[in-house]
Design an enzyme around this catalytic site. Sequence first.
Site, PDB file in Angstrom:
ATOM      1  N   LYS A   1      -2.439 -17.276 -25.439  1.00  0.00           N
ATOM      2  CA  LYS A   1      -1.608 -16.426 -24.537  1.00  0.00           C
ATOM      3  C   LYS A   1      -0.073 -16.581 -25.482  1.00  0.00           C
ATOM      4  CE  LYS A   1       1.049 -16.511 -20.230  1.00  0.00           C
ATOM      5  NZ  LYS A   1       1.119 -14.951 -19.613  1.00  0.00           N
TER       6      LYS A   1
ATOM      7  N   LYS B   1     -11.443  -2.479 -13.879  1.00  0.00           N
ATOM      8  CA  LYS B   1     -12.000  -3.852 -13.563  1.00  0.00           C
ATOM      9  C   LYS B   1     -13.325  -3.846 -14.299  1.00  0.00           C
ATOM     10  CE  LYS B   1      -9.320  -5.882 -10.544  1.00  0.00           C
ATOM     11  NZ  LYS B   1      -9.159  -6.898 -10.053  1.00  0.00           N
TER      12      LYS B   1
ATOM     13  N   ILE C   1       7.130   0.228  -0.795  1.00  0.00           N
ATOM     14  CA  ILE C   1       5.622  -0.697  -0.626  1.00  0.00           C
ATOM     15  C   ILE C   1       5.665  -1.909  -0.444  1.00  0.00           C
ATOM     16  CG2 ILE C   1       3.421  -0.808  -1.772  1.00  0.00           C
ATOM     17  CD1 ILE C   1       4.042   2.171  -1.002  1.00  0.00           C
TER      18      ILE C   1
ATOM     19  N   SER D   1       7.508  -4.891  -2.449  1.00  0.00           N
ATOM     20  CA  SER D   1       8.441  -5.710  -3.465  1.00  0.00           C
ATOM     21  C   SER D   1       9.520  -4.991  -3.933  1.00  0.00           C
ATOM     22  CB  SER D   1       7.503  -6.353  -4.492  1.00  0.00           C
ATOM     23  OG  SER D   1       6.800  -5.405  -5.238  1.00  0.00           O
TER      24      SER D   1
ATOM     25  N   TRP E   1      -9.181 -12.247  -4.718  1.00  0.00           N
ATOM     26  CA  TRP E   1      -8.361 -12.742  -5.722  1.00  0.00           C
ATOM     27  C   TRP E   1      -8.433 -14.455  -5.502  1.00  0.00           C
ATOM     28  CZ3 TRP E   1      -3.892  -8.858  -5.312  1.00  0.00           C
ATOM     29  CH2 TRP E   1      -4.194  -7.623  -5.631  1.00  0.00           C
TER      30      TRP E   1
ATOM     31  N   CYS F   1      -4.146   0.511  -3.735  1.00  0.00           N
ATOM     32  CA  CYS F   1      -3.457   0.479  -4.993  1.00  0.00           C
ATOM     33  C   CYS F   1      -4.093   1.437  -5.889  1.00  0.00           C
ATOM     34  CB  CYS F   1      -3.468  -0.939  -5.588  1.00  0.00           C
ATOM     35  SG  CYS F   1      -1.920  -1.564  -5.931  1.00  0.00           S
TER      36      CYS F   1
ATOM     37  N   HIS G   1       4.535   2.658 -12.642  1.00  0.00           N
ATOM     38  CA  HIS G   1       3.912   1.790 -13.709  1.00  0.00           C
ATOM     39  C   HIS G   1       4.822   2.402 -14.927  1.00  0.00           C
ATOM     40  CE1 HIS G   1       0.587   2.164 -10.787  1.00  0.00           C
ATOM     41  NE2 HIS G   1       0.599   0.739 -11.304  1.00  0.00           N
TER      42      HIS G   1
ATOM     43  N   CYS H   1       3.573   2.318  -5.614  1.00  0.00           N
ATOM     44  CA  CYS H   1       3.145   0.813  -5.523  1.00  0.00           C
ATOM     45  C   CYS H   1       4.478   0.063  -5.519  1.00  0.00           C
ATOM     46  CB  CYS H   1       2.368   0.308  -6.749  1.00  0.00           C
ATOM     47  SG  CYS H   1       1.501  -1.093  -6.598  1.00  0.00           S
TER      48      CYS H   1
HETATM   49  N1  GLN Z   1       3.377  -5.229  -0.925  1.00  0.00           N
HETATM   50  C1  GLN Z   1       2.947  -5.323  -2.335  1.00  0.00           C
HETATM   51  C2  GLN Z   1       4.385  -5.184  -3.442  1.00  0.00           C
HETATM   52  O1  GLN Z   1       4.866  -4.085  -3.134  1.00  0.00           O
HETATM   53  C3  GLN Z   1       1.791  -4.700  -2.481  1.00  0.00           C
HETATM   54  C4  GLN Z   1       1.070  -4.853  -4.078  1.00  0.00           C
HETATM   55  C5  GLN Z   1       0.073  -4.302  -4.367  1.00  0.00           C
HETATM   56  O2  GLN Z   1      -0.540  -3.300  -4.067  1.00  0.00           O
HETATM   57  N2  GLN Z   1      -0.763  -4.966  -5.546  1.00  0.00           N
HETATM   58  O3  GLN Z   1       4.425  -5.939  -4.278  1.00  0.00           O
HETATM   59 ZN    ZN Z   2      -0.214  -0.894  -5.227  1.00  0.00          ZN
END
Ligand code: GLN
Ligand code: ZN
Length: 754
Positions: free
Chosen positions: A25, A116, A434, A436, A564, A646, A697, A729
């Site tokens: 890495k 995945k 969402i 964060s 996870w 997601c 993204h 997201c």
């Molecule tokens: N609540 C999380 C965030 O906003 C959701 C993250 C996700 O969907 N992987 O980061």
């Molecule tokens: Zn998400």
Amino acid sequence: MTVSHSPFTATVLGLPRIGPNRELKRAIESYWAGRADAEHLRAVARSLRAAHYAELRAAGMDSVPVGTFSYYDQMLDTAVLFGALPPRVDAISDPLDRYFAAARGTDTVAPLEMTKWFDTNYHYLVPEIDAGTTFALHPDKLLGELAEAIELGVPARPVVIGPLTFLKLAKSADGPALDRLPDLLPLYRELLAGLADAGARWVQLDEPILVTDLTEAEIALVRDTYTELSAASDRPAILVATYFGHPDAALSALADTGIEGVALDFTAGTDPAAVAAVPALARKLVVAGVVDGRNIWRTDLDAALTTLGTLLGSADAVAVASSCSLLHVPYSLTPETGLDDRLRSWLAFGAEKVDEVKVLATAITEGTTAVATELAAARAAAASRRADPRLHDARVRARLTALDESDLTRSPADARRALQHEHLDLPLLPTTTIGSYPQTSAIRLARAALRKGEIDEAEYVRRMRAEIAEVIALQERLGLDVLVHGEPERNDMVQYFAELLDGFAATGNGWVQSYGTRCVRPPILFGDVSRPTPMTLSWIGYAQSLTDKPVKGMLTGPVTILAWSFVRDDQPLADTARQVALAIRDETVGLEAQGARIIQVDEPALRELLPPRASDQPAYLRWSVDAFRLATAGVADTTQVHTHLCYSEFGEVISAIAGLDADVTSIEAARSHMEVLDDLNAAGFALGVGPGVYDIHSPRVPSVEEITASLTAALKAVPAERLWVNPDCGLKTRGPVEVEASLRNLVTAAAALR
Ligand code: GLN
Ligand code: ZN
């Protein structure tokens, strides 16, 4: 035709590559940053491979996988091997840079899609193959690694993704990529001849696709493909490897061909008696995956010996192996000095799994007395695990037994909607995010300082609160309707909860590659799960104290926590899910008691755990949906439950989305242009929905016009009363400047449409 080969006895199906201390890495990231050259990167890679081979030899493996090393991903390597990179990277002349461009994109070139790898947490790059793809063999990487291994005296077994898996997992703009099989097979033949020339006695062709549901035509293709590949005489002995499930009808098809060996995953439901009943296997080597390659528990050696005994009666020869590549587990338990001794004695990481393979192989070649000490140690560990009180928390179990359907059920959605409408007093098309906000360097520095003991817990909390205050102020300024606290305190949306729940342990160095250079350290869910203390209440409460607008309580859902983590294997996953759900339920009830009016429980991994066979899917969907409902149905009808998923291609899980019965579901939609809403409507979904109106993204700031267009499209499918306005997201990977600009446009667009 006869291919001379002698069977081997002990192996693993593939190796991790990121390095025991993530050396690869670091080397790759230095190369990307221009701090180190390609020669340095190659040297690091070479020494990692050599060290790994030496360990496997020392541990007694008499066949060693070669070619599973990768600078990024094995599917991408396979695309390179067959000349199947997309034309858009052709202009990049340096092969290594071209490779990384296909993996990660550049300013001007879009990367391959990533998805995945079956139901694991590893992500592969999706090859793009269509009618125009001209295959051409580029075996230099594989031949180079083979020569290097032979030079080191390693009994090398080159590993290549098989043609059926490669094509079935590829995406194509024009008809199934599998239609290109006739053009690809001659290259596989050529490759096999080249490998034999270079000194390979065995080759492993990975065909995990055989554990998924195949049509009869596809099963026929399995038979034809391996009949053709085995017809040549200038080739190594062929081992076809299946893993992550049982190959069923594909096994008989394979057994009828001239291949010399087949690898089967006995940790994933393959029945040894059914395998023993396939007569054609009597002429083959069965490579028995009895050591679980994707979980971290010590193997029940007695059970494994029973499986091996059943196989020994019917196969020509039996080798012991890991069930799949060791890519999916950490390297070694040696650095894990922080685990308590008892827990540690129940575990086997990569290096320990290799030792287990050898013990089992010795047991079947020399008899169990030769490994009596090891068998006794494994039994003692298993007994200690069974007897450990942390695995049987009477309080948790009694609470779960007392639950019934009513604990999973809320009032009808319409009734809730009316109550919440009054209680929340939100405008039409409410805006939210969402969860964060950007994980700034201040946040990361604070976390590092806490870890190193440079600041104390109180100072850490002070700094996180300052972040929360800023995020609340920003949202107020922007005029969002439903606020979030921004999640600064979350190192990771699962790890954060695992550290606070009973029944979980964390490793110190248990890194596993997720994709490319990204590694994760999954927690170990080893015991009965409960919530000894509140986990989010003080953060959310603080955020709510700063504003009159509703702040969403923010939690990770039970299925995602399981997906996870490394999970216990001594009870059905459904039972473990209920325990986690109950702990999350305690938190939702606590949040509500503290005044939270909206609670979001994220389930981004709901689709990931879906079993590969359709026949196993309904049971999974039932328990996973029930776990979510258990986690969320303890709150009053006035409390609005949100969830976030997601992805936008729901496929088999679409019916489950309605089953979750969340008042509001936010989903990805910006990249799929709102088609997802039609899919949801078709599945009878009639709850609140927040299709992401822009793609987080990418760093691009979406214009008001674009967001308005998304919303207008959404309003064609969903009445305004049910529609929410939010990004795709979480915003944690984005920069603060673009986030502010994007959200300002989002609020403007929503206000104009109202
Ligand atoms: N609540 C999380 C965030 O906003 C959701 C993250 C996700 O969907 N992987 O980061
Ligand atoms: Zn998400």
